[in-house]
Design a protein around this motif. Sequence first.
Motif, PDB file in Angstrom:
ATOM      1  N   PHE A 184       2.119   8.826  -7.875  1.00 51.46           N
ATOM      2  CA  PHE A 184       3.404   9.435  -8.232  1.00 51.46           C
ATOM      3  C   PHE A 184       4.114   8.609  -9.300  1.00 51.46           C
ATOM      4  O   PHE A 184       4.823   9.138 -10.146  1.00 51.46           O
ATOM      5  CB  PHE A 184       4.270   9.552  -6.971  1.00 51.46           C
ATOM      6  CG  PHE A 184       5.553  10.293  -7.186  1.00 51.46           C
ATOM      7  CD1 PHE A 184       5.564  11.676  -7.323  1.00 51.46           C
ATOM      8  CD2 PHE A 184       6.750   9.610  -7.253  1.00 51.46           C
ATOM      9  CE1 PHE A 184       6.750  12.354  -7.534  1.00 51.46           C
ATOM     10  CE2 PHE A 184       7.947  10.285  -7.456  1.00 51.46           C
ATOM     11  CZ  PHE A 184       7.943  11.663  -7.601  1.00 51.46           C
ATOM     12  N   GLU A 185       3.898   7.283  -9.269  1.00 46.85           N
ATOM     13  CA  GLU A 185       4.550   6.405 -10.239  1.00 46.85           C
ATOM     14  C   GLU A 185       3.927   6.533 -11.630  1.00 46.85           C
ATOM     15  O   GLU A 185       4.552   6.182 -12.623  1.00 46.85           O
ATOM     16  CB  GLU A 185       4.500   4.945  -9.760  1.00 46.85           C
ATOM     17  CG  GLU A 185       5.365   4.745  -8.530  1.00 46.85           C
ATOM     18  CD  GLU A 185       5.218   3.355  -7.913  1.00 46.85           C
ATOM     19  OE1 GLU A 185       4.760   2.438  -8.622  1.00 46.85           O
ATOM     20  OE2 GLU A 185       5.566   3.210  -6.725  1.00 46.85           O
ATOM     21  N   TYR A 186       2.677   7.037 -11.703  1.00 49.23           N
ATOM     22  CA  TYR A 186       2.053   7.260 -13.007  1.00 49.23           C
ATOM     23  C   TYR A 186       2.531   8.574 -13.625  1.00 49.23           C
ATOM     24  O   TYR A 186       2.749   8.652 -14.816  1.00 49.23           O
ATOM     25  CB  TYR A 186       0.523   7.322 -12.859  1.00 49.23           C
ATOM     26  CG  TYR A 186      -0.162   5.988 -12.684  1.00 49.23           C
ATOM     27  CD1 TYR A 186      -0.311   5.120 -13.752  1.00 49.23           C
ATOM     28  CD2 TYR A 186      -0.694   5.628 -11.450  1.00 49.23           C
ATOM     29  CE1 TYR A 186      -0.963   3.905 -13.591  1.00 49.23           C
ATOM     30  CE2 TYR A 186      -1.349   4.417 -11.294  1.00 49.23           C
ATOM     31  CZ  TYR A 186      -1.480   3.559 -12.367  1.00 49.23           C
ATOM     32  OH  TYR A 186      -2.131   2.368 -12.217  1.00 49.23           O
ATOM     33  N   GLY A 187       2.642   9.611 -12.801  1.00 52.66           N
ATOM     34  CA  GLY A 187       3.076  10.892 -13.340  1.00 52.66           C
ATOM     35  C   GLY A 187       2.558  12.080 -12.547  1.00 52.66           C
ATOM     36  O   GLY A 187       1.823  11.928 -11.578  1.00 52.66           O
ATOM     37  N   GLN A 188       2.944  13.270 -13.024  1.00 54.37           N
ATOM     38  CA  GLN A 188       2.645  14.520 -12.329  1.00 54.37           C
ATOM     39  C   GLN A 188       1.145  14.777 -12.206  1.00 54.37           C
ATOM     40  O   GLN A 188       0.644  15.121 -11.138  1.00 54.37           O
ATOM     41  CB  GLN A 188       3.348  15.660 -13.085  1.00 54.37           C
ATOM     42  CG  GLN A 188       2.954  17.062 -12.681  1.00 54.37           C
ATOM     43  CD  GLN A 188       3.367  17.358 -11.249  1.00 54.37           C
ATOM     44  OE1 GLN A 188       4.470  17.023 -10.835  1.00 54.37           O
ATOM     45  NE2 GLN A 188       2.471  17.969 -10.484  1.00 54.37           N
ATOM     46  N   GLN A 189       0.419  14.563 -13.300  1.00 57.76           N
ATOM     47  CA  GLN A 189      -1.025  14.850 -13.278  1.00 57.76           C
ATOM     48  C   GLN A 189      -1.762  13.945 -12.301  1.00 57.76           C
ATOM     49  O   GLN A 189      -2.616  14.403 -11.541  1.00 57.76           O
ATOM     50  CB  GLN A 189      -1.612  14.618 -14.674  1.00 57.76           C
ATOM     51  CG  GLN A 189      -1.615  15.847 -15.544  1.00 57.76           C
ATOM     52  CD  GLN A 189      -2.329  15.546 -16.847  1.00 57.76           C
ATOM     53  OE1 GLN A 189      -1.894  14.700 -17.623  1.00 57.76           O
ATOM     54  NE2 GLN A 189      -3.439  16.215 -17.077  1.00 57.76           N
ATOM     55  N   GLU A 190      -1.411  12.657 -12.320  1.00 58.39           N
ATOM     56  CA  GLU A 190      -2.036  11.711 -11.404  1.00 58.39           C
ATOM     57  C   GLU A 190      -1.729  12.087  -9.955  1.00 58.39           C
ATOM     58  O   GLU A 190      -2.596  12.021  -9.085  1.00 58.39           O
ATOM     59  CB  GLU A 190      -1.540  10.282 -11.673  1.00 58.39           C
ATOM     60  CG  GLU A 190      -2.215   9.597 -12.830  1.00 58.39           C
ATOM     61  CD  GLU A 190      -1.511   9.876 -14.158  1.00 58.39           C
ATOM     62  OE1 GLU A 190      -0.656  10.799 -14.210  1.00 58.39           O
ATOM     63  OE2 GLU A 190      -1.809   9.181 -15.141  1.00 58.39           O
TER      64      GLU A 190
END
Lengths: 230, 124
Positions: free
Chosen positions: A196-202
């Motif tokens: 979640f801290e990396y982003g939506q795709q991750e």
Amino acid sequence: MAFNLTAAFFAVLTVSIYLLTNVLYLKYRKTLLNPVLASTAILALILVLGNIPYDTYMMGGSWIGTLLGPAVVALAIPLYKQRDLLFTNMLPILSGIAAGVVVGMASGVLFTQLFRFSEELILTVLPKSLTTPVAMQVASNLGGIPSLAAVFVMVAGFTGYIVGPALLKWLHIDSPIGRGIGLGTSAHGMGTAKAFEYGQQETSMSSVAMTLSAVLGALLGPVAAWLLLL
Amino acid sequence: MKIISIILQLFVITGFYLIGEAIQVFFNIPLPGSIIGFLLLFTALMLKIYPLEWIESGAHFLLAFLSLYFIPATVGVVEYGELFSGKGMLLIPIVIASTFLTMAVAGWVSQYAAKASTDRKERS
């Protein structure tokens, strides 16, 4: 009546402590305040200090535990909502998850075998990369110890959560799909929280990986146990 | 109204779970009943037999507290205190090492496969 009161007391106590630790976690955001870890520690301390047998606690605890089965079923909804992502990246997603699940189970079994642990403990370590409700089920079906399996699942989760980003960086796994599948397959929900801290795709990749690795792990668990313990 | 629909949807989810359990027992499948229920629900959604709107908020509600449901089981670790005071301590680094391997392999294979398939698309 006393029986039911005791059960109700422990059920309410568990929910209250869980809610309390959630509030604390949301406020301070410290990894060690993770609600599962903190609630478990507090409840374990109460049982030990109060000299309360685990079976007595479980009179109420098992009420809460019965929700695990339906919760696993409900995981079909987030997966269904991610179906487009899943179907457009079918091959990389499935191959990564399958490879991870196989390596996770095989390495867990081989390492524990190497140190000559009992078969019961080997089968308890086997499902550690799966999400807790499924890992507990798999452990108990195979002849392992469900509550210990849950502890190893948490160790795996914390490992992925705390050390995951450094490991991924070191191995040059830097695409959303690589990061998400790596975190979700090895560290289930905790890995997804980190994704979640990396982003939506991750995050999407990781939650798909968490769900599919649970299904695959439940399927492969008995096979792995049979093959590796020959 | 919202609460009533959530409660009804929780019954439906539990129904899928119980059907999964029943199938597991009846056919003696070595797969947890909950996973069978999961597969049934996912299939029903994919085939549009059961609409998402009739289950989404119930599932969302149930999953919001997912970690609560396994706390009673994790508390069971009190029964295995002595395991971790001896040789059992080794199980922790074993799990950590195995988790590293799992992450590395899953991440690397998916990244490599994704790159390979985009390369192929670009070439064609």
